[in-house]
Design an enzyme around this catalytic site. Structure first.
Site, PDB file in Angstrom:
ATOM      1  CG  HIS A  41      -7.717   4.066   0.643  1.00  0.00           C
ATOM      2  ND1 HIS A  41      -7.577   3.158   0.500  1.00  0.00           N
ATOM      3  CD2 HIS A  41      -6.800   5.017   2.264  1.00  0.00           C
ATOM      4  CE1 HIS A  41      -6.042   3.687  -0.309  1.00  0.00           C
ATOM      5  NE2 HIS A  41      -5.890   5.003   0.887  1.00  0.00           N
ATOM      6  CD  GLU A  51      -6.790   6.676   5.979  1.00  0.00           C
ATOM      7  OE1 GLU A  51      -5.663   7.709   6.225  1.00  0.00           O
ATOM      8  OE2 GLU A  51      -7.369   6.804   4.543  1.00  0.00           O
ATOM      9  CG  HIS A  81      -1.402   6.974  -1.632  1.00  0.00           C
ATOM     10  ND1 HIS A  81      -2.874   6.600  -2.435  1.00  0.00           N
ATOM     11  CD2 HIS A  81      -1.846   6.378  -0.336  1.00  0.00           C
ATOM     12  CE1 HIS A  81      -3.868   6.273  -0.998  1.00  0.00           C
ATOM     13  NE2 HIS A  81      -3.314   5.984  -0.295  1.00  0.00           N
ATOM     14  CD  GLN A 115      -7.351  10.755  -1.548  1.00  0.00           C
ATOM     15  OE1 GLN A 115      -6.074  10.700  -2.475  1.00  0.00           O
ATOM     16  NE2 GLN A 115      -7.484  11.018  -0.627  1.00  0.00           N
ATOM     17  CG  ASP A 132       0.011   5.117   3.428  1.00  0.00           C
ATOM     18  OD1 ASP A 132      -0.869   5.930   2.352  1.00  0.00           O
ATOM     19  OD2 ASP A 132      -1.090   5.952   4.667  1.00  0.00           O
ATOM     20  CG  HIS A 170      -1.577   1.310   1.601  1.00  0.00           C
ATOM     21  ND1 HIS A 170      -3.181   1.102   1.520  1.00  0.00           N
ATOM     22  CD2 HIS A 170      -1.381   2.617   1.329  1.00  0.00           C
ATOM     23  CE1 HIS A 170      -3.962   2.543   1.378  1.00  0.00           C
ATOM     24  NE2 HIS A 170      -2.798   3.252   1.471  1.00  0.00           N
TER      25      HIS A 170
END
Length: 430
Positions: free
Chosen positions: A209, A212, A58, A151, A308, A56
């Site tokens: 996701h 979170e 980005h 997102q 992340d 994971h």
């Protein structure tokens, strides 16, 4: 043989073996191999293990910290706001330059498997196209999976569902969602169900996701588990973050453990971001910002660790080290028990391989891919303690990364001595 690694200390037991490689495959793992290799590596009793994975990250946002401004509050919401300000100015060229550099950082740290999220909020899908190109370009150093990731949510703007579907159609490996970011709980449930429907239709994996947040009422992980069970997709399903689970009542959390066992889904915890972004509204005392890692692991649920962010609006630090992520989680998850340290190592190796669906060819045994690391450590415990350098990273029979550890010399009146912090070797307990 094309390559022989001598004096390799294997993970999971500490036996010292020679490893023979023929082409891209491990040919033999034996106490001693008489044959000479075209090239040889003397591991010198250092730990040899399968490659690290980062399940994971980005890559569309890496190395953008401070552009267009810094996240002064350090919060998740300001990070999202900063990214929103930057998004209109993202170019494929700039994105790929940053992502390429971050992949090289991870490769130098022994990472050979990466799952990256690609923001589908912009209808141009420039992030998706760039990361799919990067996947092909960088395949000599890492296998990269791309997640179609909305997102801003799927149903928070008119084109969310269309963009997500297009991203899957043009080649994303996984379908994502962010249900806690939708406008209502009902929309959050719809987003999870859509992700599973698209994954089933196109033969993709699911990585969402999920929850979170520090809000104990955010419970979309149960929706994920229900979909995984009813659609038989648990082994292709990963729930990322699930930080709200930390704040759930214990009775409800206990119920969930049994459901997760049945679902056979995986969980990805993100120590760097979760430790700084979550529970910001607590004041004091502050709860810890990660999911119930130790409880999930004890229940036999597959848990792995991701990086992340790497120097972006949400987390300004990082250098692509999965050992550093495991070291941090040791502290924040209260997993410093001796056997737990070895479980943490498993969370950046075998558990991640299971999450990414690459277990069949993964491991150090005859017939497996000749992909492995030589770490500057004697066992998994010391690798995490020292956040060890990756001395060699071998990928399908080819050395793709090599490091020379720093030499540290202490000078006293009585003389000079090099220090490497290797306590076991120094006391003769190796």
């Amino acid at each position: 043989m094309d390559l022989i690694v001598r004096n390799a200390r294997l993970a999971g037991g500490g036996e010292v073996r020679d490893i023979a490689v023929n082409g891209s495959v491990i040919a033999a793992v034996e106490e001693h191999i008489e044959e000479r290799g075209d090239s040889e590596i003397d591991a010198g009793g250092c730990l040899v293990c399968p490659p690290f994975s980062d399940p994971h990250v980005h890559l569309d946002a890496v190395l953008t910290v401070g552009d267009p401004r810094y996240n002064d509050s350090g919060t998740l919401l300001e990070g999202i706001a900063v990214w929103g300000e930057r998004r209109p100015f993202v170019t494929k060229k700039g994105l790929m330059e940053n992502a390429r550099e971050a992949v090289l950082w991870e490769a130098a740290n022994g990472v050979q498997f990466i799952r990256t999220h690609a923001d589908t909020t912009d209808g141009s899908l420039v992030t998706v196209e760039a990361l799919l190109e990067l996947k092909e370009e960088m395949k000599d150093v890492a296998d990269i999976q791309v997640v179609a990731f909305p997102q801003d949510g799927i149903y928070t703007f008119p084109d969310g569902e269309r963009n997500l579907r297009r991203a899957v159609e043009i080649g994303c490996d996984c379908v994502g969602a962010i249900p806690h970011n939708e406008l209502t709980r009902e929309d959050g449930v719809r987003s999870v169900e859509l992700a599973f429907d698209l994954a089933e239709k196109f033969g993709r994996m699911v990585d969402i996701h999920c929850d979170e947040t520090g809000d104990e009422q955010s419970r979309f992980v149960e929706v994920m588990a229900r979909c995984a069970i009813s659609m038989g997709m648990g082994e292709r399903t990963a729930a990322s973050h699930t930080t709200a689970m930390h704040n759930y009542g214990n009775d409800y959390a206990l119920k969930l453990m049994g459901i997760f066992q049945r679902a056979k889904m995986s969980f990805i915890t993100l120590p760097f971001d979760n430790s700084v972004l979550q529970n910001r509204t607590d004041g004091y005392p502050r709860r810890r910002g990660h999911t119930r890692v130790d409880e999930l692991d004890r229940a036999g649920v597959n848990v792995c660790i991701g990086h992340d962010s790497i120097m972006d609006p949400w987390y300004p630090m990082g250098k692509g080290s999965m050992l550093a992520a495991a070291n941090l989680l040791l502290h924040t998850a209260h997993m410093s028990g001796y056997s737990q340290v070895f479980r943490l190592f498993r969370m950046i190796t075998g558990n991640s391989a299971e999450t990414l669906g690459v277990s069949d060819s993964y491991g150090i045994a005859p017939g497996k891919d000749a992909s492995f690391l030589v770490l500057d450590a004697e066992d998994e415990f010391d690798a995490i303690r020292l956040q060890s350098e990756c001395l060699w990273s071998v990928r399908r029979g080819r050395v793709v990364s090599q490091s020379v550890p720093a030499t540290r010399t202490v000078t006293r009146e009585s003389g000079r001595r090099d220090v490497d912090f290797k306590w076991k070797r120094m006391t003769g307990k190796a």
